[in-house]
Write a protein that holds these residues in place. Sequence first.
Motif, PDB file in Angstrom:
ATOM      1  N   ALA A  90       0.860  -1.184   0.000  1.00  0.00           N
ATOM      2  CA  ALA A  90       0.000   0.000   0.000  1.00  0.00           C
ATOM      3  C   ALA A  90       0.895   1.233   0.000  1.00  0.00           C
ATOM      4  O   ALA A  90       2.099   1.126   0.245  1.00  0.00           O
ATOM      5  N   ASP A  91       0.294   2.387  -0.307  1.00  0.00           N
ATOM      6  CA  ASP A  91       1.035   3.650  -0.300  1.00  0.00           C
ATOM      7  C   ASP A  91       0.605   4.478   0.902  1.00  0.00           C
ATOM      8  O   ASP A  91      -0.557   4.438   1.318  1.00  0.00           O
ATOM      9  N   TYR A  92       1.554   5.238   1.433  1.00  0.00           N
ATOM     10  CA  TYR A  92       1.344   5.976   2.678  1.00  0.00           C
ATOM     11  C   TYR A  92       1.798   7.429   2.528  1.00  0.00           C
ATOM     12  O   TYR A  92       2.750   7.716   1.803  1.00  0.00           O
ATOM     13  N   GLY A  93       1.157   8.303   3.289  1.00  0.00           N
ATOM     14  CA  GLY A  93       1.574   9.703   3.326  1.00  0.00           C
ATOM     15  C   GLY A  93       2.711   9.925   4.303  1.00  0.00           C
ATOM     16  O   GLY A  93       3.438  10.910   4.216  1.00  0.00           O
ATOM     17  N   PHE A  94       2.872   8.985   5.247  1.00  0.00           N
ATOM     18  CA  PHE A  94       3.916   9.108   6.267  1.00  0.00           C
ATOM     19  C   PHE A  94       4.373   7.711   6.648  1.00  0.00           C
ATOM     20  O   PHE A  94       3.563   6.868   7.043  1.00  0.00           O
ATOM     21  N   ILE A  95       5.675   7.465   6.492  1.00  0.00           N
ATOM     22  CA  ILE A  95       6.268   6.198   6.934  1.00  0.00           C
ATOM     23  C   ILE A  95       7.315   6.527   7.983  1.00  0.00           C
ATOM     24  O   ILE A  95       8.272   7.256   7.708  1.00  0.00           O
ATOM     25  N   ALA A  96       7.101   6.007   9.186  1.00  0.00           N
ATOM     26  CA  ALA A  96       8.048   6.198  10.282  1.00  0.00           C
ATOM     27  C   ALA A  96       8.803   4.895  10.515  1.00  0.00           C
ATOM     28  O   ALA A  96       8.205   3.826  10.614  1.00  0.00           O
ATOM     29  N   CYS A  97      10.109   5.012  10.574  1.00  0.00           N
ATOM     30  CA  CYS A  97      10.976   3.853  10.778  1.00  0.00           C
ATOM     31  C   CYS A  97      12.053   4.282  11.780  1.00  0.00           C
ATOM     32  O   CYS A  97      13.165   4.647  11.400  1.00  0.00           O
ATOM     33  N   THR A  98      11.675   4.304  13.061  1.00  0.00           N
ATOM     34  CA  THR A  98      12.595   4.799  14.088  1.00  0.00           C
ATOM     35  C   THR A  98      13.242   3.641  14.825  1.00  0.00           C
ATOM     36  O   THR A  98      12.558   2.737  15.285  1.00  0.00           O
ATOM     37  N   VAL A  99      14.562   3.697  14.925  1.00  0.00           N
ATOM     38  CA  VAL A  99      15.403   2.671  15.547  1.00  0.00           C
ATOM     39  C   VAL A  99      14.959   1.253  15.169  1.00  0.00           C
ATOM     40  O   VAL A  99      14.787   0.393  16.000  1.00  0.00           O
ATOM     41  N   THR A 100      14.801   1.041  13.852  1.00  0.00           N
ATOM     42  CA  THR A 100      14.380  -0.251  13.309  1.00  0.00           C
ATOM     43  C   THR A 100      15.403  -0.819  12.330  1.00  0.00           C
ATOM     44  O   THR A 100      15.709  -2.009  12.371  1.00  0.00           O
ATOM     45  N   LEU A 101      15.939   0.032  11.448  1.00  0.00           N
ATOM     46  CA  LEU A 101      16.851  -0.461  10.399  1.00  0.00           C
ATOM     47  C   LEU A 101      18.015  -1.255  10.963  1.00  0.00           C
ATOM     48  O   LEU A 101      18.466  -2.215  10.342  1.00  0.00           O
ATOM     49  N   MET A 102      18.503  -0.875  12.149  1.00  0.00           N
ATOM     50  CA  MET A 102      19.704  -1.542  12.666  1.00  0.00           C
ATOM     51  C   MET A 102      19.459  -2.986  13.098  1.00  0.00           C
ATOM     52  O   MET A 102      20.397  -3.720  13.351  1.00  0.00           O
ATOM     53  N   CYS A 139      30.077   2.292  16.964  1.00  0.00           N
ATOM     54  CA  CYS A 139      28.850   1.852  17.608  1.00  0.00           C
ATOM     55  C   CYS A 139      29.174   0.840  18.716  1.00  0.00           C
ATOM     56  O   CYS A 139      29.791  -0.181  18.439  1.00  0.00           O
ATOM     57  N   PRO A 140      28.748   1.118  19.960  1.00  0.00           N
ATOM     58  CA  PRO A 140      29.060   0.207  21.068  1.00  0.00           C
ATOM     59  C   PRO A 140      28.113  -0.992  21.146  1.00  0.00           C
ATOM     60  O   PRO A 140      28.333  -1.885  21.942  1.00  0.00           O
ATOM     61  N   MET A 141      27.078  -1.008  20.308  1.00  0.00           N
ATOM     62  CA  MET A 141      26.094  -2.086  20.350  1.00  0.00           C
ATOM     63  C   MET A 141      26.319  -3.025  19.155  1.00  0.00           C
ATOM     64  O   MET A 141      26.655  -2.556  18.073  1.00  0.00           O
ATOM     65  N   PRO A 142      26.085  -4.316  19.344  1.00  0.00           N
ATOM     66  CA  PRO A 142      26.321  -5.276  18.246  1.00  0.00           C
ATOM     67  C   PRO A 142      25.137  -5.377  17.282  1.00  0.00           C
ATOM     68  O   PRO A 142      24.644  -6.464  17.002  1.00  0.00           O
ATOM     69  N   PHE A 143      24.660  -4.234  16.759  1.00  0.00           N
ATOM     70  CA  PHE A 143      23.550  -4.270  15.814  1.00  0.00           C
ATOM     71  C   PHE A 143      23.975  -4.961  14.525  1.00  0.00           C
ATOM     72  O   PHE A 143      25.099  -4.786  14.071  1.00  0.00           O
ATOM     73  N   PRO A 144      23.063  -5.692  13.869  1.00  0.00           N
ATOM     74  CA  PRO A 144      23.390  -6.293  12.576  1.00  0.00           C
ATOM     75  C   PRO A 144      23.725  -5.241  11.523  1.00  0.00           C
ATOM     76  O   PRO A 144      24.547  -5.481  10.651  1.00  0.00           O
ATOM     77  N   PHE A 145      23.088  -4.049  11.616  1.00  0.00           N
ATOM     78  CA  PHE A 145      23.287  -3.017  10.600  1.00  0.00           C
ATOM     79  C   PHE A 145      23.457  -1.652  11.263  1.00  0.00           C
ATOM     80  O   PHE A 145      22.743  -1.325  12.214  1.00  0.00           O
ATOM     81  N   THR A 146      24.397  -0.878  10.755  1.00  0.00           N
ATOM     82  CA  THR A 146      24.528   0.526  11.139  1.00  0.00           C
ATOM     83  C   THR A 146      24.845   1.318   9.880  1.00  0.00           C
ATOM     84  O   THR A 146      25.406   0.786   8.916  1.00  0.00           O
ATOM     85  N   LEU A 147      24.475   2.584   9.903  1.00  0.00           N
ATOM     86  CA  LEU A 147      24.733   3.470   8.770  1.00  0.00           C
ATOM     87  C   LEU A 147      26.130   4.072   8.840  1.00  0.00           C
ATOM     88  O   LEU A 147      26.678   4.262   9.932  1.00  0.00           O
ATOM     89  N   GLU A 148      26.667   4.385   7.679  1.00  0.00           N
ATOM     90  CA  GLU A 148      27.924   5.124   7.596  1.00  0.00           C
ATOM     91  C   GLU A 148      27.595   6.596   7.355  1.00  0.00           C
ATOM     92  O   GLU A 148      26.457   6.945   7.010  1.00  0.00           O
ATOM     93  N   GLU A 149      28.596   7.452   7.518  1.00  0.00           N
ATOM     94  CA  GLU A 149      28.388   8.889   7.313  1.00  0.00           C
ATOM     95  C   GLU A 149      27.802   9.153   5.924  1.00  0.00           C
ATOM     96  O   GLU A 149      28.303   8.639   4.925  1.00  0.00           O
ATOM     97  N   GLY A 150      26.723   9.933   5.870  1.00  0.00           N
ATOM     98  CA  GLY A 150      26.118  10.344   4.605  1.00  0.00           C
ATOM     99  C   GLY A 150      25.305   9.285   3.890  1.00  0.00           C
ATOM    100  O   GLY A 150      24.632   9.592   2.903  1.00  0.00           O
ATOM    101  N   GLN A 151      25.337   8.051   4.363  1.00  0.00           N
ATOM    102  CA  GLN A 151      24.687   6.934   3.650  1.00  0.00           C
ATOM    103  C   GLN A 151      23.175   7.138   3.531  1.00  0.00           C
ATOM    104  O   GLN A 151      22.598   6.950   2.458  1.00  0.00           O
ATOM    105  N   LEU A 152      22.538   7.542   4.614  1.00  0.00           N
ATOM    106  CA  LEU A 152      21.082   7.715   4.589  1.00  0.00           C
ATOM    107  C   LEU A 152      20.704   8.895   3.695  1.00  0.00           C
ATOM    108  O   LEU A 152      19.800   8.801   2.871  1.00  0.00           O
ATOM    109  N   ARG A 153      21.419   9.993   3.841  1.00  0.00           N
ATOM    110  CA  ARG A 153      21.158  11.177   3.007  1.00  0.00           C
ATOM    111  C   ARG A 153      21.290  10.817   1.531  1.00  0.00           C
ATOM    112  O   ARG A 153      20.451  11.201   0.712  1.00  0.00           O
ATOM    113  N   ASP A 154      22.312  10.049   1.182  1.00  0.00           N
ATOM    114  CA  ASP A 154      22.552   9.660  -0.211  1.00  0.00           C
ATOM    115  C   ASP A 154      21.408   8.820  -0.779  1.00  0.00           C
ATOM    116  O   ASP A 154      21.173   8.825  -1.987  1.00  0.00           O
TER     117      ASP A 154
END
Length: 188
Positions: A90-102, A139-154
Amino acid sequence: MTTDLNSRHGLNPAHSEVVEACKIIEPGKALDMGCSNGRNALYLSQLGFEVTAVDNNPGAINMLQKIVSEEGINNVEPQVYDINKAELNADYGFIACTVTLMFLDPARVEAVLADMQAHTQPGGYNLIVCAMNTPAHPCPMPFPFTLEEGQLRDNYKGWELVKYNEDVGTMHNGAQLQFATLLARKPA
């Protein structure tokens, strides 16, 4: 009112970035990706959003469904959904994804971001908050995924960046880490 509903059910308040974003985003169809027990979904519902709340954890979805039923809330639809699949329908006007990607499979994050963008209505918004791992702030936490500088903006070239920063913040458990925070608006 929103805090009372969350606290009455033992949930944390809505994420501060969701609260901030809602100061400029008109209520409409919203998706809470990685909703856990529903703190953001419940907040959005009280503002008048029609919320689809998804999480891979059936226990969390069952808890949210119980709250929705007990409270007679008719604008939150909890669903068990594996975000890694990147198969929104489905399509949404607002998608929130807070502290999930990692918590996602690192090999699937690019597909998840592309899927979010594809399922955002023209003029709609994506809000993402994700941990980073940088030379200055490993990152001090063993998350499966973390972003690098500028990665999200790009990943949001061509979108209007309403807000973007890569600031150091504190997790619930007190750990200090760097987060990328993005609120982007899709071209209308």
